[in-house]
Design a protein around this motif. Structure first.
Motif, mmCIF file in Angstrom:
data_model
loop_
_atom_site.group_PDB
_atom_site.id
_atom_site.type_symbol
_atom_site.label_atom_id
_atom_site.label_comp_id
_atom_site.label_asym_id
_atom_site.label_seq_id
_atom_site.Cartn_x
_atom_site.Cartn_y
_atom_site.Cartn_z
ATOM 1 N N PRO A 15 0.841 -1.203 0.000
ATOM 2 C CA PRO A 15 0.000 0.000 0.000
ATOM 3 C C PRO A 15 0.877 1.255 0.000
ATOM 4 C CG PRO A 15 -0.654 -1.521 1.739
ATOM 5 C CD PRO A 15 0.661 -1.996 1.220
ATOM 6 N N PHE A 16 0.297 2.367 -0.440
ATOM 7 C CA PHE A 16 1.054 3.619 -0.416
ATOM 8 C C PHE A 16 0.108 4.783 -0.121
ATOM 9 C CE2 PHE A 16 -0.482 3.358 -4.736
ATOM 10 C CZ PHE A 16 -0.771 4.671 -5.106
ATOM 11 N N GLU A 17 0.739 5.873 0.257
ATOM 12 C CA GLU A 17 0.012 7.108 0.565
ATOM 13 C C GLU A 17 0.855 8.266 0.056
ATOM 14 O OE1 GLU A 17 -0.639 9.543 4.626
ATOM 15 O OE2 GLU A 17 -1.787 7.668 4.545
ATOM 16 N N VAL A 18 0.230 9.210 -0.633
ATOM 17 C CA VAL A 18 0.965 10.346 -1.173
ATOM 18 C C VAL A 18 0.058 11.577 -1.162
ATOM 19 C CG1 VAL A 18 0.330 9.755 -3.564
ATOM 20 C CG2 VAL A 18 2.372 11.160 -3.112
ATOM 21 N N GLU A 19 0.641 12.711 -0.854
ATOM 22 C CA GLU A 19 -0.106 13.981 -0.778
ATOM 23 C C GLU A 19 0.400 14.886 -1.899
ATOM 24 O OE1 GLU A 19 -0.023 17.704 2.283
ATOM 25 O OE2 GLU A 19 -0.310 15.728 3.197
ATOM 26 N N TYR A 20 -0.527 15.548 -2.581
ATOM 27 C CA TYR A 20 -0.114 16.425 -3.679
ATOM 28 C C TYR A 20 -1.222 17.436 -3.977
ATOM 29 C CZ TYR A 20 -2.815 12.815 -6.221
ATOM 30 O OH TYR A 20 -3.768 11.938 -6.628
ATOM 31 N N GLY A 21 -0.870 18.380 -4.851
ATOM 32 C CA GLY A 21 -1.820 19.418 -5.239
ATOM 33 C C GLY A 21 -2.438 19.124 -6.598
ATOM 34 N N ILE A 22 -3.658 19.625 -6.804
ATOM 35 C CA ILE A 22 -4.322 19.494 -8.104
ATOM 36 C C ILE A 22 -4.909 20.851 -8.480
ATOM 37 C CG2 ILE A 22 -4.879 17.055 -7.732
ATOM 38 C CD1 ILE A 22 -7.792 17.970 -7.193
ATOM 39 N N THR A 23 -5.231 20.981 -9.771
ATOM 40 C CA THR A 23 -5.881 22.202 -10.261
ATOM 41 C C THR A 23 -7.274 21.837 -10.749
ATOM 42 O OG1 THR A 23 -3.745 23.098 -10.948
ATOM 43 C CG2 THR A 23 -5.726 24.149 -11.848
ATOM 44 N N ARG A 24 -8.281 22.442 -10.132
ATOM 45 C CA ARG A 24 -9.658 22.166 -10.533
ATOM 46 C C ARG A 24 -9.939 22.706 -11.938
ATOM 47 N NH1 ARG A 24 -14.074 21.292 -7.564
ATOM 48 N NH2 ARG A 24 -15.108 23.008 -8.679
ATOM 49 N N LYS A 25 -11.051 22.270 -12.479
ATOM 50 C CA LYS A 25 -11.472 22.720 -13.811
ATOM 51 C C LYS A 25 -11.697 24.223 -13.836
ATOM 52 C CE LYS A 25 -14.740 21.550 -17.513
ATOM 53 N NZ LYS A 25 -15.895 20.703 -17.907
ATOM 54 N N ASP A 26 -12.150 24.774 -12.688
ATOM 55 C CA ASP A 26 -12.388 26.219 -12.616
ATOM 56 C C ASP A 26 -11.124 26.992 -12.264
ATOM 57 O OD1 ASP A 26 -11.992 25.650 -9.946
ATOM 58 O OD2 ASP A 26 -14.065 26.011 -9.336
ATOM 59 N N GLY A 27 -9.979 26.301 -12.197
ATOM 60 C CA GLY A 27 -8.713 26.970 -11.921
ATOM 61 C C GLY A 27 -8.321 26.998 -10.454
ATOM 62 N N GLY A 28 -9.202 26.576 -9.586
ATOM 63 C CA GLY A 28 -8.896 26.597 -8.160
ATOM 64 C C GLY A 28 -7.897 25.526 -7.775
ATOM 65 N N ALA A 29 -7.072 25.828 -6.795
ATOM 66 C CA ALA A 29 -6.064 24.873 -6.316
ATOM 67 C C ALA A 29 -6.607 24.129 -5.096
ATOM 68 C CB ALA A 29 -4.781 25.607 -5.964
ATOM 69 N N ARG A 30 -6.391 22.826 -5.073
ATOM 70 C CA ARG A 30 -6.803 22.003 -3.932
ATOM 71 C C ARG A 30 -5.642 21.088 -3.543
ATOM 72 N NH1 ARG A 30 -11.114 24.228 -1.938
ATOM 73 N NH2 ARG A 30 -11.847 22.272 -1.008
ATOM 74 N N THR A 31 -5.682 20.625 -2.323
ATOM 75 C CA THR A 31 -4.689 19.651 -1.844
ATOM 76 C C THR A 31 -5.420 18.350 -1.553
ATOM 77 O OG1 THR A 31 -3.347 21.388 -0.845
ATOM 78 C CG2 THR A 31 -2.956 19.137 -0.089
ATOM 79 N N VAL A 32 -4.879 17.239 -2.053
ATOM 80 C CA VAL A 32 -5.527 15.945 -1.848
ATOM 81 C C VAL A 32 -4.501 14.969 -1.279
ATOM 82 C CG1 VAL A 32 -7.189 16.294 -3.702
ATOM 83 C CG2 VAL A 32 -5.007 15.149 -4.194
#
Length: 853
Positions: free
Chosen positions: A455-472
């Motif tokens: 198993p693994f776990e990783v944290e990173y950022g994404i860019t939403r379709k509307d341009g907003g930044a989120r952390t997952v």
């Protein structure tokens, strides 16, 4: 009394008659002795009859003691009664000699002492001793005192005594045998009774054990245990405490007889006698319950006589305690009953453990049944569950070049994209919307987990379709076939933007100062330690301290002090590089850590700070800001960063000492300026009080030095009001108790300000005490009479007159006559009567203005 042996014999019958008489006496004695069974009475009769045979009143009988090493006088006749209990060893005295030699002995004596020993007082005679034999050992010595001179027993008498001794030995042996048989019969009866009781107990234990081992319901089992214990010792009174696993209290679950009302009672370990048994794991029994220190203090328990408590144990764990009692009876709990109850407790402990195991097994079976049902339901509801999870659930098939075969509805909720809109490929299901800075790291984490099948776990950022930044955060695992390589990866991706925000805030709180937002002392100390251990290159340290902050807080309030702290923090933050660590390390102290800094860079930074402070003070109309700075640069080989900090701190304090006087003067001037702006130092008001005070001081004969000081006191006595909020000083209505207390603080605030100024220092104490009353009812100290400085008493009268004849926010001014009358009324209470007389006299001559008419 006859003293000649021959004469003594002549008094007897002929030898034939004597022998006949002895034989007849022996026959009677033998019949009498053989009928005796009681040993003590037999010994008494042997002695008395022997004395009769020899016609002497003095005889004794020693019998071998139980220790086998001494003989004890059991019977004494005549003078020997007082020697009962006397003991002799072999060879000791006449008796010891007869015992040792084992033959009849006679010895002529003259007794010179009083009745004692083995003779009579001052009488010549013969002592005769006859051994009693049994089983080839001497078991006793029969003795006589013959009160006749030159008497020795003849052969006939010796034979008679020998025969009598043999009969007596047989009788004693028979009596002892009889006593032994009696004891053996009694012991046999006791053993038979004991065996009968033990058989009954064993039968009862067997019956109870069968009964207990077939009970699995806890409450029913506890009732059976208590009832069985009561039945074993034939008492109807008892109760059972049960201790749940890991519990801190025991509770009475079952009770019988006298104790029916205690069901539900709870105890802690060590509390009362039952709690002590729980704590120690040891049984306890008492025959007198009323004397026990741990007894139940309820008077209703005074009827309890005997009491026993037995723990039920599994290893070292105490499962419970049953307690039994005997009420209003003298019967106690015997050692035998205690043993049988302990044996019963072992059986009961086993039954209770089995019942608990049974309950656990039933619970486990029920849980397994529920789990199997839940598993069947989960298989049917997996997709429904996935659709309702608060994260993106996915499955990526590795043999199809990472094609995603499943996304739940949360994909669009979190990213704004539909599954068909995602592009970019790779092992990460979110593909191209992963933040560019994180893509390589995310791909490496996924590939490493697949290679290691973990198993693994990783944290990173994404860019939403509307341009907003989120952390997952993505948590996933590869899934393999039967002993084969991973077939697909399934996991869940959670939006943790809100959590990250909270974490960032917590991190900020833990490392930042709440007032200034600079780094706090803990962070600064940790950074020092890190750099100390890392052995980095040259470093510069600057230590700063706000001058006079305590005076500012005391005089103008902590709100003004906080403004100074924030202003200093902003100046410092703006004056240093981004990589420099600027921290607030104390109430008024800051420190700056400048990595890779030269002497020139550190000195330039100090100049920037001083220039910024000067610019700040030029633009401010409020409190003057002053900082003392000290710096140090170093970190050559072997040099401690802590030593640099101390060097910078010492340099700062040297500068602080040189600036302290000017800083305090500047703060005092600021306070005066603020009061002037608030119209508390109006020229007309100050001049009026000054004129009246100086004239009154001169009228009272004060020296010119005091008159000059009165001018300062008259002008600055209310300087402490700079620390009182304006809304209180200008309140149009009456003050509350809290507001009055706040106003009264101005004396102490003024005193601290004046102490900081060389100009006002001579009047500092007068500023503190200028509101004291003549009768002691003033503040802040409560002085009275001459304890109050005369200058303060003068000012009190003058200021009161000025206050009454001036308009206030909450009232109009009094007339001159009204003010004079009020001052006269308060003489002797608020004011010094002597000063009031002079003041009113001056007012009468000079009028209100204070100038002579």
């Amino acid at each position: 009394m006859e003293t000649d042996g021959a004469a003594f014999r002549q008094q007897k019958l002929s030898a034939f008659q004597l022998q006949s008489e002895y034989l007849e006496a022996l026959h009677r004695i033998a019949l009498g002795l053989m009928r005796r069974r009681d040993l003590d009475s037999l010994l008494e009769e042997i002695t008395v009859r022997a004395a009769g045979l020899l016609h002497t009143p003095n005889a004794f009988l020693y019998i071998l003691a139980d220790d086998g090493e001494t003989m004890e006088m059991k019977v004494g006749v005549g003078h020997h009664r007082s020697q009962l209990g006397a003991r002799r060893r072999p060879g000791e005295g006449f008796v010891g000699k007869v015992w040792q030699e084992g033959a009849i002995a006679a010895e002529q004596r003259v007794w010179q002492t009083g009745p004692g020993g083995e003779g009579a007082t001052g009488v010549a005679g013969t002592i005769v001793g006859v051994p009693l034999w049994s089983d080839r050992q001497v078991i006793g010595v029969l003795g006589f005192n013959i009160m006749a001179e030159n008497y020795l027993p003849g052969e006939e008498e010796k034979a008679l005594l020998q025969r009598f001794a043999e009969l007596s030995s047989i009788a004693v042996g028979n009596a002892r045998l009889y006593a032994k048989l009696q004891n053996e019969l009694a012991e046999r009866a006791r053993v038979e009774e004991l065996l009968r009781r033990q058989n009954r107990h064993l039968e009862l234990l067997h019956m109870l054990s069968v009964r207990l081992m077939t009970r699995f319901e806890a409450q029913e089992l506890l009732a059976n245990i208590l009832d069985g214990a009561c039945e074993l010792v034939e008492t109807p009174h008892g109760y059972f405490y049960l201790a749940a696993p890991g519990a801190s209290r025991m509770e009475v679950k079952v009770a019988r007889g006298f104790y029916r009302g205690v069901i539900g009672k709870q105890l802690k370990p060590g509390e009362e006698m039952s709690g002590r048994i729980w704590q120690s794991g040891q049984s306890f029994v008492t025959d007198d319950y009323s004397t026990e220190p741990g007894r139940n203090p309820d008077p209703g328990h005074d009827a309890v006589r005997a009491w026993i408590g037995i723990p039920l144990k599994r290893g070292e764990e105490v499962l419970g305690v049953f307690c039994l009692a005997r009420i209003a009876t003298d019967r106690t709990f015997s050692a035998e009953e205690t043993v049988i109850l302990k044996q019963f407790a072992e059986l009961a402990s086993l039954a209770l453990s089995n019942a608990r195991l049974y309950e656990a097994l039933e619970g486990e079976l029920a849980e397994r049944t529920r789990a199997e049902a839940a598993l069947r339901e989960s298989e049917a509801s997996y997709r429904t569950l996935a659709e309702n999870l608060p994260g993106i659930v996915y499955r990526v098939f590795l043999r199809e070049n990472g094609r995603v075969r499943f996304f739940n509805a949360m994909l669009q909720a979190i990213t704004g994209y539909r599954p068909e809109e995602l592009t970019g490929g790779g092992l990460c299901p979110l593909g191209g919307i992963v933040a560019a800075a994180d893509r390589e790291r995310v791909e490496a984490a996924c590939q490493g987990a697949i290679d290691d099948n973990r198993p693994f776990e990783v944290e990173y950022g994404i860019t939403r379709k509307d341009g907003g930044a989120r952390t997952v955060i993505e948590r996933a695992r590869p899934v393999s076939g039967a002993d084969g390589p991973p077939l697909y990866v399934e996991g869940v991706i959670m939006d943790i933007t809100a959590q990250k925000s909270v974490q960032d805030k917590l991190l900020f709180i833990s490392t930042r100062d709440g007032l200034t937002s600079l780094y706090n002392r803990a962070y600064f100390e940790a950074e020092l330690d890190r750099r100390e251990n890392a052995g980095d290159g040259p470093v510069g340290i600057i230590v700063c301290d706000i001058n006079g902050l305590k005076l500012i807080n005391d005089a103008m309030g902590h709100a003004v002090g906080d403004i100074m702290l924030v202003a200093a923090a902003k100046i410092l933050k703006d004056a240093f590089r981004r990589e420099d660590i600027v921290a607030r390390i104390g109430g008024d102290e800051y420190a700056v850590l400048m990595p890779d800094a030269t002497d020139r860079a550190v000195e330039a930074a100090c100049r920037r700070v001083r220039d910024a402070i000067e610019a700040y003070n030029d633009t401010q109309t409020g409190v003057y800001l002053s900082l003392s700075l000290g710096h140090a640069v170093g970190r050559r080989c072997g040099e401690s960063i802590r030593a640099l900090l101390r060097e910078a701190d010492n340099n700062m304090y040297r500068e602080k000492l040189s600036q302290s006087h000017g800083t305090r003067s500047a703060i005092v001037q600021t306070a005066i300026k603020l009061l002037e702006e608030r119209d508390f130092f109006a020229d007309e008001h100050a001049d009026k009080i000054g004129r009246l005070a100086l004239r009154l001081a001169r009228g009272l004969g004060l020296p010119e030095a005091s008159v000059a000081a009165m001018r300062l006191l008259a002008k600055y006595h209310d300087i402490g009001k700079v620390g009182v909020p304006d809304h209180i000083l200008r309140k149009p209505g009456p003050l509350t108790a809290e507001e009055r207390a706040e106003v009264r603080r101005h004396c102490e605030i003024g005193y601290r300000i004046a102490q900081s100024s060389s100009e006002l220092l001579p009047v500092a104490e007068w500023i503190l005490k200028h509101h004291e009353w003549w009768n002691g009812g003033g503040y802040p100290v409560g002085l009275s009479g001459d304890q109050i400085p005369r200058e303060c008493r003068i000012l009190a009268v003058v200021e009161a007159y000025d206050a009454m004849t001036s308009d206030r926010p909450y009232r109009k001014a009094m007339t001159h006559d009204e003010a004079v009358a009020e001052i006269g009324r308060c003489a002797g209470t608020q004011f010094d009567p002597a000063i009031v007389r002079v003041f009113l006299s001056q007012l009468g001559r000079c009028g209100v203005s204070g100038r002579r008419r």
